[in-house]
Design a protein around this motif. Structure first.
Motif, PDB file in Angstrom:
ATOM      1  N   HIS A 100      94.462  76.751   9.428  1.00 21.54           N
ATOM      2  CA  HIS A 100      94.463  77.993   8.482  1.00 21.54           C
ATOM      3  C   HIS A 100      93.048  78.264   7.654  1.00 21.54           C
ATOM      4  O   HIS A 100      92.795  79.390   7.675  1.00 21.54           O
ATOM      5  N   PHE A 101      92.488  77.204   7.055  1.00 20.24           N
ATOM      6  CA  PHE A 101      91.063  77.410   6.207  1.00 20.24           C
ATOM      7  C   PHE A 101      90.084  77.052   7.120  1.00 20.24           C
ATOM      8  O   PHE A 101      88.780  77.285   6.461  1.00 20.24           O
ATOM      9  N   ARG A 102      89.877  76.615   8.084  1.00 20.58           N
ATOM     10  CA  ARG A 102      88.880  76.204   8.838  1.00 20.58           C
ATOM     11  C   ARG A 102      87.725  77.019   8.957  1.00 20.58           C
ATOM     12  O   ARG A 102      86.460  76.530   8.511  1.00 20.58           O
ATOM     13  N   MET A 103      87.730  78.126   9.172  1.00 22.45           N
ATOM     14  CA  MET A 103      86.622  79.108   9.250  1.00 22.45           C
ATOM     15  C   MET A 103      86.400  80.002   7.907  1.00 22.45           C
ATOM     16  O   MET A 103      85.434  80.663   7.999  1.00 22.45           O
ATOM     17  N   ASP A 104      87.147  79.505   6.973  1.00 22.18           N
ATOM     18  CA  ASP A 104      86.784  80.118   5.638  1.00 22.18           C
ATOM     19  C   ASP A 104      85.541  79.786   5.162  1.00 22.18           C
ATOM     20  O   ASP A 104      85.276  78.573   4.869  1.00 22.18           O
ATOM     21  N   PRO A 105      84.411  80.687   5.003  1.00 21.55           N
ATOM     22  CA  PRO A 105      83.169  80.280   4.473  1.00 21.55           C
ATOM     23  C   PRO A 105      83.030  79.564   3.126  1.00 21.55           C
ATOM     24  O   PRO A 105      82.220  78.777   2.979  1.00 21.55           O
ATOM     25  N   GLU A 106      84.140  79.460   2.351  1.00 18.89           N
ATOM     26  CA  GLU A 106      84.242  79.073   1.123  1.00 18.89           C
ATOM     27  C   GLU A 106      84.884  77.559   1.271  1.00 18.89           C
ATOM     28  O   GLU A 106      85.324  76.990   0.169  1.00 18.89           O
ATOM     29  N   VAL A 107      85.351  77.431   2.351  1.00 19.16           N
ATOM     30  CA  VAL A 107      85.920  75.913   2.636  1.00 19.16           C
ATOM     31  C   VAL A 107      85.259  74.920   3.525  1.00 19.16           C
ATOM     32  O   VAL A 107      85.116  75.344   4.470  1.00 19.16           O
ATOM     33  N   PRO A 108      84.896  73.829   2.962  1.00 15.75           N
ATOM     34  CA  PRO A 108      83.931  72.984   3.880  1.00 15.75           C
ATOM     35  C   PRO A 108      84.950  72.465   5.063  1.00 15.75           C
ATOM     36  O   PRO A 108      85.949  72.296   4.883  1.00 15.75           O
ATOM     37  N   LEU A 109      84.261  72.518   6.264  1.00 19.96           N
ATOM     38  CA  LEU A 109      84.870  71.765   7.225  1.00 19.96           C
ATOM     39  C   LEU A 109      84.357  70.623   7.787  1.00 19.96           C
ATOM     40  O   LEU A 109      83.076  70.688   8.084  1.00 19.96           O
ATOM     41  N   VAL A 110      84.795  69.506   7.705  1.00 24.39           N
ATOM     42  CA  VAL A 110      84.254  68.268   7.859  1.00 24.39           C
ATOM     43  C   VAL A 110      84.634  67.157   8.847  1.00 24.39           C
ATOM     44  O   VAL A 110      85.803  66.956   8.857  1.00 24.39           O
ATOM     45  N   THR A 231      91.564  80.505  25.289  1.00 28.56           N
ATOM     46  CA  THR A 231      92.932  80.152  24.508  1.00 28.56           C
ATOM     47  C   THR A 231      92.093  79.881  23.113  1.00 28.56           C
ATOM     48  O   THR A 231      90.957  79.708  22.912  1.00 28.56           O
ATOM     49  N   LYS A 232      93.121  80.055  21.932  1.00 29.63           N
ATOM     50  CA  LYS A 232      92.564  79.823  20.801  1.00 29.63           C
ATOM     51  C   LYS A 232      91.875  78.379  20.531  1.00 29.63           C
ATOM     52  O   LYS A 232      90.878  78.070  19.824  1.00 29.63           O
ATOM     53  N   GLU A 233      92.519  77.462  21.223  1.00 29.62           N
ATOM     54  CA  GLU A 233      91.922  76.093  21.344  1.00 29.62           C
ATOM     55  C   GLU A 233      90.642  76.131  21.782  1.00 29.62           C
ATOM     56  O   GLU A 233      89.866  75.395  21.066  1.00 29.62           O
ATOM     57  N   GLU A 234      90.511  76.814  22.743  1.00 33.22           N
ATOM     58  CA  GLU A 234      88.946  76.691  23.398  1.00 33.22           C
ATOM     59  C   GLU A 234      88.077  77.389  22.405  1.00 33.22           C
ATOM     60  O   GLU A 234      86.968  77.075  22.189  1.00 33.22           O
ATOM     61  N   MET A 235      88.270  78.427  21.657  1.00 36.76           N
ATOM     62  CA  MET A 235      87.610  79.282  20.630  1.00 36.76           C
ATOM     63  C   MET A 235      87.466  78.210  19.598  1.00 36.76           C
ATOM     64  O   MET A 235      86.304  78.413  18.788  1.00 36.76           O
ATOM     65  N   LYS A 236      88.558  77.379  19.192  1.00 33.10           N
ATOM     66  CA  LYS A 236      88.253  76.743  17.863  1.00 33.10           C
ATOM     67  C   LYS A 236      87.034  75.759  18.255  1.00 33.10           C
ATOM     68  O   LYS A 236      86.337  75.374  17.432  1.00 33.10           O
ATOM     69  N   MET A 237      86.948  75.068  19.425  1.00 37.58           N
ATOM     70  CA  MET A 237      85.940  74.457  19.732  1.00 37.58           C
ATOM     71  C   MET A 237      84.429  74.929  19.733  1.00 37.58           C
ATOM     72  O   MET A 237      83.576  74.277  19.194  1.00 37.58           O
ATOM     73  N   VAL A 238      84.453  76.240  19.886  1.00 39.06           N
ATOM     74  CA  VAL A 238      83.313  77.044  19.893  1.00 39.06           C
ATOM     75  C   VAL A 238      82.994  77.258  18.527  1.00 39.06           C
ATOM     76  O   VAL A 238      81.764  76.925  17.930  1.00 39.06           O
ATOM     77  N   TRP A 239      83.713  77.741  17.683  1.00 33.57           N
ATOM     78  CA  TRP A 239      83.630  78.242  16.323  1.00 33.57           C
ATOM     79  C   TRP A 239      83.290  76.886  15.426  1.00 33.57           C
ATOM     80  O   TRP A 239      82.388  77.052  14.586  1.00 33.57           O
ATOM     81  N   GLU A 240      84.264  75.861  15.658  1.00 35.06           N
ATOM     82  CA  GLU A 240      84.027  74.889  14.722  1.00 35.06           C
ATOM     83  C   GLU A 240      82.844  74.058  14.883  1.00 35.06           C
ATOM     84  O   GLU A 240      82.060  73.628  14.004  1.00 35.06           O
ATOM     85  N   THR A 241      82.306  74.025  16.412  1.00 33.39           N
ATOM     86  CA  THR A 241      80.927  73.472  16.373  1.00 33.39           C
ATOM     87  C   THR A 241      79.818  73.950  15.765  1.00 33.39           C
ATOM     88  O   THR A 241      78.905  73.357  15.249  1.00 33.39           O
ATOM     89  N   GLY A 242      79.991  75.505  15.629  1.00 34.63           N
ATOM     90  CA  GLY A 242      78.946  76.014  15.071  1.00 34.63           C
ATOM     91  C   GLY A 242      78.870  75.845  13.472  1.00 34.63           C
ATOM     92  O   GLY A 242      77.810  75.576  12.900  1.00 34.63           O
ATOM     93  N   LYS A 243      80.230  75.735  12.846  1.00 27.79           N
ATOM     94  CA  LYS A 243      80.237  75.484  11.643  1.00 27.79           C
ATOM     95  C   LYS A 243      79.946  74.351  11.097  1.00 27.79           C
ATOM     96  O   LYS A 243      79.166  73.939  10.030  1.00 27.79           O
ATOM     97  N   ILE A 244      80.131  73.082  12.039  1.00 26.44           N
ATOM     98  CA  ILE A 244      80.040  71.731  11.643  1.00 26.44           C
ATOM     99  C   ILE A 244      78.804  71.203  12.045  1.00 26.44           C
ATOM    100  O   ILE A 244      78.039  70.721  11.026  1.00 26.44           O
ATOM    101  N   LEU A 245      78.170  71.571  13.170  1.00 29.08           N
ATOM    102  CA  LEU A 245      77.103  70.809  13.459  1.00 29.08           C
ATOM    103  C   LEU A 245      75.594  71.704  13.660  1.00 29.08           C
ATOM    104  O   LEU A 245      74.719  71.385  12.918  1.00 29.08           O
ATOM    105  N   ASP A 246      75.792  72.810  14.291  1.00 29.84           N
ATOM    106  CA  ASP A 246      74.634  73.703  14.401  1.00 29.84           C
ATOM    107  C   ASP A 246      75.058  75.166  15.151  1.00 29.84           C
ATOM    108  O   ASP A 246      75.502  75.220  16.253  1.00 29.84           O
ATOM    109  N   PRO A 247      75.059  76.409  14.416  1.00 32.11           N
ATOM    110  CA  PRO A 247      75.323  77.476  14.809  1.00 32.11           C
ATOM    111  C   PRO A 247      74.594  77.925  16.043  1.00 32.11           C
ATOM    112  O   PRO A 247      74.827  79.012  16.743  1.00 32.11           O
TER     113      PRO A 247
END
Ligand code: A2P
Length: 358
Positions: A100-110, A231-247
């Motif tokens: 729910h909050f993973r891609m919220d810019p005000e919430v750290p994803l760690v 699928t959303k699972e596939e896009m989560k891997m795309v979005w979250e890698t950008g936010k955590i490691l390197d956009p």
């Protein structure tokens, strides 16, 4: 003043991940002063053991977080959407395992092995998000490589276990497997014909959890389909890698549910800016936090779900140079999706929180 023990709430305590959170808190001797176990009203009256004592499971309410320091949430996205802000408002720091909050810019994803410094930003909303299980294990394995060779592109295919869907899914797989194993006639002498015929009635079966039979099948479908047909699972891997490691890293993913119990496997192909040999990568990964290298083909040694289940480490093996490009590697990454993919990662975040901030 810094506390020496904390009041901790586990939301979704009766579920697969919540239950594991309780076990991980216990095993890692997290300094718990008081534990509050929360679930739906259906579980009221149940008790669960923590540190040798039975504790009641209470119904989750908006008022459940009075005096709670840390809330570990794993009861689904809609529950987090509704109750995490109540908890945060009451002064509880939420570590949320849902999307729910993973891609919220005000919430750290760690992922603690990758971007622990981001935890400092929890103060904006009092919420920290735990990434998707498939993203966590991939990034634990790729961070040390990225630091040295700068990853430009990732092509990942996952083979994800049924425990990631929950207890009902595990039951569905077991019941289907049992029925098929019992009903399908097989003798070596009859060859494949009999098997072929025996399988026919199982081409389409009634299911409750997945859209198709999961026993003896691979479903290239995890979470919902998006307008781009990923699928959303596939896009989560795309979005979250950008936010955590390197956009700037380009990521493409295919996520597949396979009939294994615990542990997700991933075939990860990367292209790097600097050339990194397989042996160099192996050495690098041997020293990396949270990683165990299992990579000796001469002894049939490589990561397996059976080795990853119950293991804190992310297992990495089959490390090869991608011979189709100048600077690329193929690796096979396996981790316990309930542990490092969820409960352990959340508790590790909580450990850093209390060590540095609470
Ligand atoms: P309960 O057991 O009372 O239904 P899993 O993903 O393994 O199925 O677990 C889901 C977790 O989320 C369980 O602990 C479940 O509690 C909890 N949960 C589901 N719905 C609610 C709800 N409405 N309020 C609080 N907890 C919930």
């Amino acid at each position: 003043m810094k506390k020496d023990s904390y009041k901790v709430a586990v939301v979704g305590a009766t579920g697969a991940v919540g239950n594991m959170m309780i076990k991980v808190l216990e095993r890692r001797s997290f300094p718990v002063k008081d534990i509050v176990l929360l679930a739906s009203g259906r579980s009221s009256g149940r008790t669960l053991e923590f540190n040798g004592r039975e504790h009641p499971v209470l119904e989750l309410k908006e008022s459940s977080f009075e005096g709670v320091d840390i809330g570990l949430f794993s009861a689904g996205g809609s529950i987090s959407a509704k109750f995490a802000p109540c908890a945060a408002q009451a002064g509880c720091v939420v570590v949320d395992n849902t999307a729910h909050f993973r891609m919220d810019p005000e919430v750290p994803l760690v992922v603690p092995e990758v971007n622990p410094e981001q935890i400092a930003n929890y103060t904006v909303k009092n919420i920290i998000a735990n990434p998707n299980c498939s993203t966590i294990q991939m990034l634990v394995a790729l961070k040390p490589i990225h630091d040295v060779a700068k990853i430009k592109r990732i092509v990942v295919s996952t083979y994800q276990s049924v425990s990631g869907t929950g207890k009902d899914a595990l039951e569905e797989m077991l019941l289907q497997s049992r029925e098929m194993a019992n009903k399908i006639d097989w003798t070596k002498e009859d060859g494949l014909n009999k098997l072929w015929t025996g399988l026919k009635p199982f081409r389409k079966v009634d299911t409750n959890v997945y859209p198709h039979r999961i026993a003896f099948e691979c479903l290239p479908h995890i979470d919902v389909f998006m307008p781009n047909n990923y699928t959303k699972e596939e896009m989560k891997m795309v979005w979250e890698t950008g936010k955590i490691l390197d956009p700037t890293i380009k990521v493409t993913a295919t996520t597949v549910r396979v009939p294994t119990f615990f542990g997700h496997s991933e075939s990860v192909n990367i292209e790097t800016e600097k050339k990194l040999g397989a042996q160099e990568a192996r050495e690098l990964l041997r020293k990396a936090p949270g990683v165990k290298v299992l990579d000796d083909p001469s002894r049939n040694e490589y990561p397996l779900t059976a080795l990853a289940a119950g293991e804190d480490f992310t297992l990495v093996g089959r490390i090869r140079e991608d011979e189709s490009i100048d600077k690329g590697l193929n690796i096979w990454v396996v981790s316990d999706n309930i542990l490092k993919g969820a409960a352990l990662n959340a508790v590790q975040i909580a450990e850093i929180l209390i060590r540095k901030y609470l």
